[in-house]
Write a protein that holds these residues in place. Structure first.
Motif, PDB file in Angstrom:
ATOM      1  N   SER A  78       7.606 -32.058 -15.723  1.00  0.00           N
ATOM      2  CA  SER A  78       6.297 -32.570 -15.283  1.00  0.00           C
ATOM      3  C   SER A  78       5.363 -31.421 -14.883  1.00  0.00           C
ATOM      4  O   SER A  78       5.822 -30.336 -14.505  1.00  0.00           O
ATOM      5  CB  SER A  78       6.480 -33.508 -14.091  1.00  0.00           C
ATOM      6  OG  SER A  78       6.637 -32.754 -12.907  1.00  0.00           O
ATOM      7  N   PRO A  79       4.051 -31.641 -14.953  1.00  0.00           N
ATOM      8  CA  PRO A  79       3.090 -30.564 -14.643  1.00  0.00           C
ATOM      9  C   PRO A  79       3.304 -29.907 -13.277  1.00  0.00           C
ATOM     10  O   PRO A  79       3.303 -28.665 -13.182  1.00  0.00           O
ATOM     11  CB  PRO A  79       1.737 -31.264 -14.721  1.00  0.00           C
ATOM     12  CG  PRO A  79       1.960 -32.411 -15.658  1.00  0.00           C
ATOM     13  CD  PRO A  79       3.367 -32.870 -15.443  1.00  0.00           C
ATOM     14  N   LEU A  80       3.485 -30.690 -12.234  1.00  0.00           N
ATOM     15  CA  LEU A  80       3.656 -30.054 -10.917  1.00  0.00           C
ATOM     16  C   LEU A  80       4.989 -29.316 -10.810  1.00  0.00           C
ATOM     17  O   LEU A  80       5.090 -28.301 -10.110  1.00  0.00           O
ATOM     18  CB  LEU A  80       3.528 -31.069  -9.772  1.00  0.00           C
ATOM     19  CG  LEU A  80       2.135 -31.632  -9.485  1.00  0.00           C
ATOM     20  CD1 LEU A  80       2.129 -32.400  -8.171  1.00  0.00           C
ATOM     21  CD2 LEU A  80       1.062 -30.534  -9.437  1.00  0.00           C
ATOM     22  N   THR A  81       6.007 -29.811 -11.507  1.00  0.00           N
ATOM     23  CA  THR A  81       7.288 -29.083 -11.535  1.00  0.00           C
ATOM     24  C   THR A  81       7.106 -27.726 -12.220  1.00  0.00           C
ATOM     25  O   THR A  81       7.637 -26.712 -11.765  1.00  0.00           O
ATOM     26  CB  THR A  81       8.373 -29.896 -12.279  1.00  0.00           C
ATOM     27  OG1 THR A  81       8.428 -31.197 -11.716  1.00  0.00           O
ATOM     28  CG2 THR A  81       9.737 -29.236 -12.165  1.00  0.00           C
ATOM     29  N   ARG A  82       6.300 -27.716 -13.293  1.00  0.00           N
ATOM     30  CA  ARG A  82       6.022 -26.438 -13.982  1.00  0.00           C
ATOM     31  C   ARG A  82       5.370 -25.434 -13.035  1.00  0.00           C
ATOM     32  O   ARG A  82       5.742 -24.273 -12.982  1.00  0.00           O
ATOM     33  CB  ARG A  82       5.026 -26.669 -15.133  1.00  0.00           C
ATOM     34  CG  ARG A  82       5.586 -27.468 -16.264  1.00  0.00           C
ATOM     35  CD  ARG A  82       4.476 -27.717 -17.297  1.00  0.00           C
ATOM     36  NE  ARG A  82       4.565 -29.080 -17.803  1.00  0.00           N
ATOM     37  CZ  ARG A  82       3.595 -29.725 -18.432  1.00  0.00           C
ATOM     38  NH1 ARG A  82       2.424 -29.128 -18.648  1.00  0.00           N
ATOM     39  NH2 ARG A  82       3.758 -30.948 -18.852  1.00  0.00           N
ATOM     40  N   LEU A  83       4.348 -25.942 -12.317  1.00  0.00           N
ATOM     41  CA  LEU A  83       3.623 -25.058 -11.396  1.00  0.00           C
ATOM     42  C   LEU A  83       4.582 -24.528 -10.315  1.00  0.00           C
ATOM     43  O   LEU A  83       4.571 -23.329  -9.994  1.00  0.00           O
ATOM     44  CB  LEU A  83       2.477 -25.844 -10.754  1.00  0.00           C
ATOM     45  CG  LEU A  83       1.344 -25.047 -10.108  1.00  0.00           C
ATOM     46  CD1 LEU A  83       0.641 -24.138 -11.093  1.00  0.00           C
ATOM     47  CD2 LEU A  83       0.308 -26.013  -9.481  1.00  0.00           C
ATOM     48  N   GLN A  84       5.416 -25.407  -9.816  1.00  0.00           N
ATOM     49  CA  GLN A  84       6.372 -25.015  -8.776  1.00  0.00           C
ATOM     50  C   GLN A  84       7.370 -23.977  -9.321  1.00  0.00           C
ATOM     51  O   GLN A  84       7.644 -22.966  -8.666  1.00  0.00           O
ATOM     52  CB  GLN A  84       7.114 -26.260  -8.285  1.00  0.00           C
ATOM     53  CG  GLN A  84       7.761 -26.074  -6.942  1.00  0.00           C
ATOM     54  CD  GLN A  84       8.025 -27.412  -6.238  1.00  0.00           C
ATOM     55  OE1 GLN A  84       7.865 -28.495  -6.826  1.00  0.00           O
ATOM     56  NE2 GLN A  84       8.421 -27.338  -4.982  1.00  0.00           N
ATOM     57  N   ARG A  85       7.880 -24.210 -10.527  1.00  0.00           N
ATOM     58  CA  ARG A  85       8.829 -23.272 -11.136  1.00  0.00           C
ATOM     59  C   ARG A  85       8.181 -21.896 -11.361  1.00  0.00           C
ATOM     60  O   ARG A  85       8.820 -20.860 -11.238  1.00  0.00           O
ATOM     61  CB  ARG A  85       9.332 -23.820 -12.487  1.00  0.00           C
ATOM     62  CG  ARG A  85      10.142 -25.092 -12.338  1.00  0.00           C
ATOM     63  CD  ARG A  85      11.619 -24.874 -12.581  1.00  0.00           C
ATOM     64  NE  ARG A  85      12.354 -26.082 -12.223  1.00  0.00           N
ATOM     65  CZ  ARG A  85      12.829 -26.966 -13.115  1.00  0.00           C
ATOM     66  NH1 ARG A  85      12.675 -26.753 -14.413  1.00  0.00           N
ATOM     67  NH2 ARG A  85      13.490 -28.028 -12.696  1.00  0.00           N
ATOM     68  N   TYR A  86       6.905 -21.922 -11.731  1.00  0.00           N
ATOM     69  CA  TYR A  86       6.174 -20.665 -11.927  1.00  0.00           C
ATOM     70  C   TYR A  86       6.136 -19.869 -10.620  1.00  0.00           C
ATOM     71  O   TYR A  86       6.474 -18.675 -10.604  1.00  0.00           O
ATOM     72  CB  TYR A  86       4.748 -20.943 -12.430  1.00  0.00           C
ATOM     73  CG  TYR A  86       3.797 -19.787 -12.199  1.00  0.00           C
ATOM     74  CD1 TYR A  86       3.874 -18.628 -12.963  1.00  0.00           C
ATOM     75  CD2 TYR A  86       2.843 -19.842 -11.176  1.00  0.00           C
ATOM     76  CE1 TYR A  86       3.032 -17.554 -12.720  1.00  0.00           C
ATOM     77  CE2 TYR A  86       1.997 -18.773 -10.928  1.00  0.00           C
ATOM     78  CZ  TYR A  86       2.098 -17.636 -11.701  1.00  0.00           C
ATOM     79  OH  TYR A  86       1.266 -16.571 -11.450  1.00  0.00           O
ATOM     80  N   PHE A  87       5.771 -20.522  -9.513  1.00  0.00           N
ATOM     81  CA  PHE A  87       5.716 -19.790  -8.244  1.00  0.00           C
ATOM     82  C   PHE A  87       7.112 -19.373  -7.784  1.00  0.00           C
ATOM     83  O   PHE A  87       7.277 -18.302  -7.204  1.00  0.00           O
ATOM     84  CB  PHE A  87       4.994 -20.610  -7.163  1.00  0.00           C
ATOM     85  CG  PHE A  87       3.501 -20.642  -7.356  1.00  0.00           C
ATOM     86  CD1 PHE A  87       2.753 -19.468  -7.268  1.00  0.00           C
ATOM     87  CD2 PHE A  87       2.836 -21.821  -7.637  1.00  0.00           C
ATOM     88  CE1 PHE A  87       1.379 -19.474  -7.472  1.00  0.00           C
ATOM     89  CE2 PHE A  87       1.452 -21.847  -7.834  1.00  0.00           C
ATOM     90  CZ  PHE A  87       0.727 -20.674  -7.750  1.00  0.00           C
ATOM     91  N   GLU A  88       8.104 -20.191  -8.050  1.00  0.00           N
ATOM     92  CA  GLU A  88       9.479 -19.821  -7.704  1.00  0.00           C
ATOM     93  C   GLU A  88       9.917 -18.574  -8.486  1.00  0.00           C
ATOM     94  O   GLU A  88      10.572 -17.686  -7.941  1.00  0.00           O
ATOM     95  CB  GLU A  88      10.440 -20.985  -7.974  1.00  0.00           C
ATOM     96  CG  GLU A  88      10.369 -22.063  -6.895  1.00  0.00           C
ATOM     97  CD  GLU A  88      10.999 -23.391  -7.313  1.00  0.00           C
ATOM     98  OE1 GLU A  88      10.977 -24.327  -6.493  1.00  0.00           O
ATOM     99  OE2 GLU A  88      11.489 -23.493  -8.461  1.00  0.00           O
TER     100      GLU A  88
END
Lengths: 194, 194
Positions: A78-88
């Motif tokens: 999902s889009p927010l999971t992508r964003l979260q994975r990027y920052f992680e």
């Protein structure tokens, strides 16, 4: 060294020096010494220190855009999971560097925005490219109902980028990854309500 | 110039140069020229450029703590209103400077945290003093029911400070106060739910 190898070596060393010491404090002479390249060769590839710095910025921006796309265009999650994975992923990268360096382009922005209009304008447009990718991702999150439609994704994207840059500054100052964790927890739990 | 006047003039000029050019790029010689003070006098007041820089930091921190207290200890208005007025006042200050300079201590943190442990440690503890003031204000907001008791005021205070620093960096890069407005709207409307 061959021509391309020489140019690549100069850019690589220059990137390291700019991350460690900033632009004004880095001398061409120490770049030449560290790479073993004669002065004439340097000026064959780069008209000036300024052009050299701008090419380092282009390289860094190109690499970072690819890194962003790798995460933010991964349609298997999902889009927010992508964003979260990027920052992680960025968190892991900075933690492995012992919280040194921070964001090269943020650092150069802080150092040069008042001094050099060519640097400032280029950095401004690169940050806008990053923001556009956040906006795209947040719009996709709204489209699938993962993010409230009441939130302004342009403002959120700005806030997200700016706050991340500030977290990186404080990571450097405190020599702790805690500011990055704080960023992620407030951004995803409170602001985006993941 | 009298002794105190000389020292004050050196610190004032040094502050201006550090804001405009950073620490490494500022030379003692140009400080002496700008103030008309001989080298010997400089070393009468300051053991080294490093000590000079550290004293500039102390001055800036003292002034900023007073500014923070003026706003955050104003008990005639609610705690979150105080915090908001503080950021609005800083916004006006930066806008009047044409979005130049940014936060001197944030800039020096970015520039020197990897290079000079004396600077880094001092800056880290000054930022902690600012955070403590935010925490105190946020705790008061919780006590009167202005802020949700579910929120962790320590994490919020960190996030608030770090995000503000990032907004100042992007204000410099974009030469626009918009990042500060974005900070205020997301921080107060979404995070703190003012």
């Amino acid at each position: 060294m061959g021509k391309d190898t020489t140019k690549i070596a100069l850019l690589k060393t220059g990137t390291r020096f700019l991350k460690e010491k900033g632009y004004n404090h880095t001398g061409i002479q120490e770049i030449l010494q560290a790479t073993g390249v004669p002065k004439g060769s340097f000026y064959y590839y780069f008209k000036s220190k300024e052009d050299f710095g701008l090419e380092i910025i282009e390289n860094d921006a190109r690499e970072h855009n690819q890194f962003l796309d790798k995460y933010l265009k991964d349609e298997t999650i999902s889009p927010l999971t992508r964003l979260q994975r990027y920052f992680e992923a960025k968190y892991e990268e900075f933690a492995s560097l012992q919280c040194r360096e921070g964001c090269l382009l943020g650092n150069l922005g802080q150092e040069l925005a008042d001094q050099n209009e060519r640097f400032r304008l280029r950095l401004e447009s690169i940050f806008a490219e990053w923001r556009d990718r956040y906006i795209d991702c947040l719009q996709q999150a709204q489209a699938i109902g993962e993010l409230s439609p009441d939130l302004d994704v342009h403002i959120l994207a700005d806030f997200c980028l700016n706050s991340w840059e500030g977290a990186l500054q404080q990571m450097k100052v405190t020599k702790s990854p805690a500011p990055l964790q704080t960023f992620m927890s407030v951004m995803f739990d409170v602001v985006l309500k993941r």
